[in-house]
Design a protein around this motif. Structure first.
Motif, PDB file in Angstrom:
ATOM      1  N   VAL A 101       0.829  -1.200   0.000  1.00 20.38           N
ATOM      2  CA  VAL A 101       0.000   0.000   0.000  1.00 20.38           C
ATOM      3  C   VAL A 101       0.870   1.259   0.000  1.00 20.38           C
ATOM      4  O   VAL A 101       0.620   2.205  -0.756  1.00 20.38           O
ATOM      5  CB  VAL A 101      -0.951  -0.005   1.206  1.00 20.38           C
ATOM      6  N   SER A 129      -0.400  -7.245  -9.247  1.00 23.44           N
ATOM      7  CA  SER A 129      -1.647  -6.956  -8.529  1.00 23.44           C
ATOM      8  C   SER A 129      -1.447  -6.896  -7.019  1.00 23.44           C
ATOM      9  O   SER A 129      -2.051  -6.069  -6.335  1.00 23.44           O
ATOM     10  CB  SER A 129      -2.710  -8.004  -8.864  1.00 23.44           C
ATOM     11  N   CYS A 133      -0.843  -2.104  -4.648  1.00 18.90           N
ATOM     12  CA  CYS A 133      -2.141  -2.332  -4.006  1.00 18.90           C
ATOM     13  C   CYS A 133      -2.533  -1.120  -3.168  1.00 18.90           C
ATOM     14  O   CYS A 133      -1.929  -0.862  -2.120  1.00 18.90           O
ATOM     15  CB  CYS A 133      -2.064  -3.589  -3.139  1.00 18.90           C
ATOM     16  N   SER A 134      -3.532  -0.365  -3.627  1.00 22.89           N
ATOM     17  CA  SER A 134      -4.020   0.806  -2.887  1.00 22.89           C
ATOM     18  C   SER A 134      -5.534   0.708  -2.759  1.00 22.89           C
ATOM     19  O   SER A 134      -6.264   0.938  -3.734  1.00 22.89           O
ATOM     20  CB  SER A 134      -3.628   2.101  -3.620  1.00 22.89           C
ATOM     21  N   PRO A 135      -6.049   0.362  -1.575  1.00 29.34           N
ATOM     22  CA  PRO A 135      -7.488   0.123  -1.403  1.00 29.34           C
ATOM     23  C   PRO A 135      -8.327   1.364  -1.694  1.00 29.34           C
ATOM     24  O   PRO A 135      -7.973   2.481  -1.305  1.00 29.34           O
ATOM     25  CB  PRO A 135      -7.608  -0.277   0.075  1.00 29.34           C
ATOM     26  N   ARG A 136      -9.453   1.147  -2.369  1.00 31.53           N
ATOM     27  CA  ARG A 136     -10.415   2.232  -2.582  1.00 31.53           C
ATOM     28  C   ARG A 136     -11.252   2.399  -1.322  1.00 31.53           C
ATOM     29  O   ARG A 136     -11.745   1.418  -0.754  1.00 31.53           O
ATOM     30  CB  ARG A 136     -11.326   1.926  -3.771  1.00 31.53           C
ATOM     31  N   LEU A 144      -8.508  -6.146   1.661  1.00 28.39           N
ATOM     32  CA  LEU A 144      -7.888  -6.666   0.449  1.00 28.39           C
ATOM     33  C   LEU A 144      -7.040  -7.905   0.739  1.00 28.39           C
ATOM     34  O   LEU A 144      -6.959  -8.806  -0.104  1.00 28.39           O
ATOM     35  CB  LEU A 144      -7.037  -5.584  -0.216  1.00 28.39           C
ATOM     36  N   ARG A 165     -10.338  -7.806  -8.533  1.00 24.69           N
ATOM     37  CA  ARG A 165      -9.352  -6.933  -7.891  1.00 24.69           C
ATOM     38  C   ARG A 165      -9.403  -5.503  -8.413  1.00 24.69           C
ATOM     39  O   ARG A 165      -9.295  -4.541  -7.660  1.00 24.69           O
ATOM     40  CB  ARG A 165      -7.947  -7.491  -8.123  1.00 24.69           C
ATOM     41  N   GLU A 169      -9.554  -1.212  -6.031  1.00 20.35           N
ATOM     42  CA  GLU A 169      -8.329  -0.455  -5.754  1.00 20.35           C
ATOM     43  C   GLU A 169      -8.219   0.822  -6.577  1.00 20.35           C
ATOM     44  O   GLU A 169      -8.849   0.974  -7.618  1.00 20.35           O
ATOM     45  CB  GLU A 169      -7.113  -1.356  -6.002  1.00 20.35           C
ATOM     46  N   ASN A 170      -7.374   1.729  -6.092  1.00 21.55           N
ATOM     47  CA  ASN A 170      -7.234   3.051  -6.699  1.00 21.55           C
ATOM     48  C   ASN A 170      -6.432   3.065  -7.994  1.00 21.55           C
ATOM     49  O   ASN A 170      -6.650   3.931  -8.842  1.00 21.55           O
ATOM     50  CB  ASN A 170      -6.562   4.005  -5.703  1.00 21.55           C
ATOM     51  N   LYS A 172      -5.841   0.369 -10.237  1.00 25.99           N
ATOM     52  CA  LYS A 172      -6.091  -0.675 -11.230  1.00 25.99           C
ATOM     53  C   LYS A 172      -7.209  -0.249 -12.205  1.00 25.99           C
ATOM     54  O   LYS A 172      -7.859   0.763 -12.018  1.00 25.99           O
ATOM     55  CB  LYS A 172      -6.438  -1.979 -10.526  1.00 25.99           C
TER      56      LYS A 172
END
Length: 227
Positions: A101, A129, A133-136, A144, A165, A169-170, A172
């Motif tokens: 992240v 992937s 990895c940056s969670p929305r 995640l 996925r 995420e922010n 992808k």
């Protein structure tokens, strides 16, 4: 001599993109995946070599690479850092961790601060992937991590996993390229999926999300009993 960067499509020799590197003030190399260090280093060497023969000033070169733990040699890391001003971060694969992240958010920040005189060279390979990895919001890393673990346990093919996925995420589903606007973005992709679907390799960070939607993701969740 003018410093030129030529990119050719693997499956179509007639398609050729030519970039005049003297058009840019900054060149940023962003790389993530299991081959990220090697791809970034090879790209940086090609760019640096093109300016060694040029009569125009070289743009500022830099960037950021996210590697899987122990997937780069000490010499690769030192050369990227010291010679090319490219920062190297490590992260977890196949399940992302806090480093994934942090590195992804650094990349997104770098992309968002770029202008129209910046060329961003994005090097993508298998494993991207998890490493990028940056969670929305409102999702968090733990969400995640749990999702990735369930996907890996399900036996779902990687291309199906990435349909899900990319919605969570922010960066992808083309969002990394969108974040980089108005910079010029060139992506080099090393495929790990049969058929080379560019929108699914590492969840397509720089490719428009035209091949699937939320309905497809929900169908896969039900089909594999993940709900």
């Amino acid at each position: 001599d003018q410093p030129m960067l030529v990119a050719k499509a693997e499956r179509d020799d007639s398609r050729e993109l030519v970039y005049d590197l003297s058009d840019y003030d900054n060149i940023s190399i962003i790389s993530f995946g299991k081959a990220s260090a090697a791809m970034a280093l090879a790209s940086a060497e090609v760019i640096s070599d093109s300016f060694s023969r040029a009569t125009v000033p070289a743009p500022k070169l830099g960037g950021l690479v996210i590697i899987k733990d122990e997937h780069a040699t000490d010499e690769e890391i030192k050369t990227l850092n010291d010679k090319h001003s490219i920062v190297v971060r490590s992260a977890s694969h196949p399940v992302p961790d806090a480093r994934s992240v942090a590195g992804a958010n650094e990349i997104l920040q770098l992309a968002s601060s770029s202008d129209d005189k910046t060329l961003i060279l994005v090097c993508v390979s298998g494993g991207g992937s998890a490493l990028f990895c940056s969670p929305r919001s409102p999702l968090e890393l733990e969400d995640l991590m749990a999702t990735n673990s369930r996907l890996l346990e399900s036996g779902m093919p990687i291309e199906y996993m990435n349909v899900i996925r990319k919605r969570l995420e922010n960066g992808k589903g083309g969002r990394l390229a969108a974040t980089a606007y108005p910079a010029t973005v060139l992506t080099l992709i090393l495929s790990d999926i049969i058929g080379d679907p560019l929108d699914l390799i590492a969840s397509g960070p720089t490719v428009p999300d035209d091949g699937s939607d939320w309905d497809d993701a929900c169908r896969l969740v039900e089909e594999y009993g993940l709900n």
